[in-house]
Design an enzyme around this catalytic site. Structure first.
Site, PDB file in Angstrom:
ATOM      1  N   MET A  34       0.945  -1.257   0.056  1.00  9.86           N
ATOM      2  CA  MET A  34       0.139   0.066  -0.091  1.00  9.86           C
ATOM      3  C   MET A  34       0.892   1.223  -0.261  1.00  9.86           C
ATOM      4  O   MET A  34       0.401   2.429   0.585  1.00  9.86           O
ATOM      5  CB  MET A  34      -1.043  -0.025   1.224  1.00  9.86           C
ATOM      6  N   LEU A  37       6.538   2.720   1.478  1.00 14.12           N
ATOM      7  CA  LEU A  37       7.667   1.783   1.639  1.00 14.12           C
ATOM      8  C   LEU A  37       8.712   1.915   2.693  1.00 14.12           C
ATOM      9  O   LEU A  37       9.095   3.160   2.795  1.00 14.12           O
ATOM     10  CB  LEU A  37       8.018   1.508   0.385  1.00 14.12           C
ATOM     11  N   HIS A  41       9.532  -3.611   3.331  1.00 13.90           N
ATOM     12  CA  HIS A  41       9.000  -3.859   1.788  1.00 13.90           C
ATOM     13  C   HIS A  41      10.275  -4.080   0.834  1.00 13.90           C
ATOM     14  O   HIS A  41      10.423  -4.923   0.151  1.00 13.90           O
ATOM     15  CB  HIS A  41       8.295  -2.795   1.457  1.00 13.90           C
ATOM     16  N   LYS A 154       5.061  -9.962   9.441  1.00 16.48           N
ATOM     17  CA  LYS A 154       4.593  -9.178  10.442  1.00 16.48           C
ATOM     18  C   LYS A 154       3.172  -9.192  10.607  1.00 16.48           C
ATOM     19  O   LYS A 154       2.326  -9.285  11.595  1.00 16.48           O
ATOM     20  CB  LYS A 154       5.054  -7.776  10.095  1.00 16.48           C
ATOM     21  N   GLN A 158      -2.730 -12.294   7.829  1.00 19.50           N
ATOM     22  CA  GLN A 158      -3.083 -12.081   6.709  1.00 19.50           C
ATOM     23  C   GLN A 158      -2.023 -12.903   5.676  1.00 19.50           C
ATOM     24  O   GLN A 158      -2.547 -13.386   4.493  1.00 19.50           O
ATOM     25  CB  GLN A 158      -2.413 -10.399   6.281  1.00 19.50           C
ATOM     26  N   SER A 191       4.405   0.755   8.368  1.00 18.63           N
ATOM     27  CA  SER A 191       4.155   2.136   7.954  1.00 18.63           C
ATOM     28  C   SER A 191       3.410   3.002   8.833  1.00 18.63           C
ATOM     29  O   SER A 191       3.722   4.124   8.896  1.00 18.63           O
ATOM     30  CB  SER A 191       3.220   2.095   6.568  1.00 18.63           C
TER      31      SER A 191
HETATM   32  O1  PAF Z   1      -0.185  -5.675   3.912  1.00 18.12           O
HETATM   33  C1  PAF Z   1      -0.286  -5.044   2.880  1.00 18.12           C
HETATM   34  O2  PAF Z   1       0.253  -3.770   2.612  1.00 18.12           O
HETATM   35  C2  PAF Z   1      -1.843  -5.089   2.336  1.00 18.12           C
HETATM   36  O3  PAF Z   1      -2.787  -5.536   3.216  1.00 18.12           O
HETATM   37  C3  PAF Z   1      -2.061  -5.584   1.066  1.00 18.12           C
HETATM   38  C4  PAF Z   1      -1.572  -7.221   1.119  1.00 18.12           C
HETATM   39  C5  PAF Z   1      -0.929  -4.883   0.208  1.00 18.12           C
HETATM   40  C6  PAF Z   1      -3.375  -5.738   0.324  1.00 18.12           C
HETATM   41  O4  PAF Z   1      -3.799  -4.492   0.182  1.00 18.12           O
END
Ligand code: PAF
Length: 283
Positions: A34, A37, A41, A154, A158, A191
């Site tokens: 998103m 960065l 990332h 982290k 997800q 972030s």
């Molecule tokens: O982890 C993230 O930054 C977001 O949840 C993702 C995987 C890019 C989905 O929008």
């Protein structure tokens, strides 16, 4: 000087950009982000570089994964710095659709993940979240058709959700979880750390210290339930508002009572001031 990656904002443009990679037989890695960065990332991008011929980074602040009371409007955005960092890390392509491109007028299909998405962790406090993540990641996989996709550990729940999604939808993408990068004092890079005041920032690494101490007690034979009680008290006493400190099976995220029952992951989420932090470690 490194060449700036190609920036693509439309679906026909994305198809045109990806076609030569496929024609050449190149493997493609996707790093979904998103934006905003940080070094975490960029570690994903560097690993992607080593594991595939071409690296695509998506930058899309996904409105579908924020509840109305959350920080979609104020989520950190740093386009210029992101492009510079992705140029330096030699990314091939940046996929940066608008919300209109991702969710055009009439958009009516959402992915409703279950299993690890209903583990009673993040989903309990952010019920909208994994539906939004699964829908956008499903779309990113369909749009970019990567051979591999890299996600940070982290956001451990997800990672389990997108791993399950790729498996259940028979997608030909290998999901790779990459260990969390930390500041010197142990705070997991995020972030959202940008929201912390200096006082909160000084207190924030406590979560990682508690995770490590809890893991050590469990490894030394203490009952998981007792070790978690001690950890929860420490987090409360340090002034955090604790959402959860839990021990779960590292793959299914089901509750786990003993290390004899499978690989264990400790997961924590807590608020410090207005900022909600999450972290986790394996035992
Ligand atoms: O982890 C993230 O930054 C977001 O949840 C993702 C995987 C890019 C989905 O929008």
């Amino acid at each position: 000087m490194a060449r700036r990656p190609r920036i693509v904002r439309t679906l026909p443009g994305l198809r045109r950009a990806l076609e030569p990679y496929r024609d050449a037989g190149d493997t493609v890695a996707l790093v979904p982000t998103m934006g905003a960065l940080h070094a975490g990332h960029l570690a994903l991008v560097r690993l992607a570089r080593r594991r595939a011929d071409r690296v695509v980074v998506s930058i899309f602040v996904n409105p579908a994964q924020f509840a109305p009371n959350e920080d979609f409007g104020t989520y950190p955005r740093s386009w210029g710095a992101d492009i510079k960092a992705l140029t330096e890390t030699k990314v091939d392509l940046i996929w940066a659709p608008s919300a209109q491109v991702m969710y055009p007028e009439g958009f009516a299909t959402r992915i409703a993940p279950e299993g690890p998405a209903k583990a009673g962790l993040e989903d309990k406090f952010r019920p909208h979240f994994f539906g939004g993540v699964a829908t956008v990641v499903g779309k990113l996989f369909a749009q970019c058709r990567p051979d591999i996709a890299l996600f940070g550990q982290k956001d451990y729940q997800q990672l389990r959700v997108v791993t399950q999604l790729a498996k259940d939808l028979d997608l030909a993408v290998k999901v790779i979880g990459v260990p969390t990068l930390r500041e010197k004092d142990g705070l997991a890079l995020s972030s959202r750390n940008a929201y912390l005041t200096p006082g909160e920032r000084a207190n924030a690494p406590l979560l990682y210290r508690v995770l490590k101490a809890t893991a050590a007690r469990i490894k030394n034979g203490e009952k998981i339930a007792d070790a978690l009680d001690v950890g929860r008290r420490q987090i409360d006493l340090a002034g955090f508002i604790l959402d959860y400190l839990e021990a779960r099976h590292a793959e299914t995220l089901a509750p786990i009572a003993s290390i004899a029952d499978g690989p264990v992951r400790l997961l924590v989420a807590a608020k410090i001031g207005r900022t909600r932090l999450i972290d986790n470690i394996g035992i």
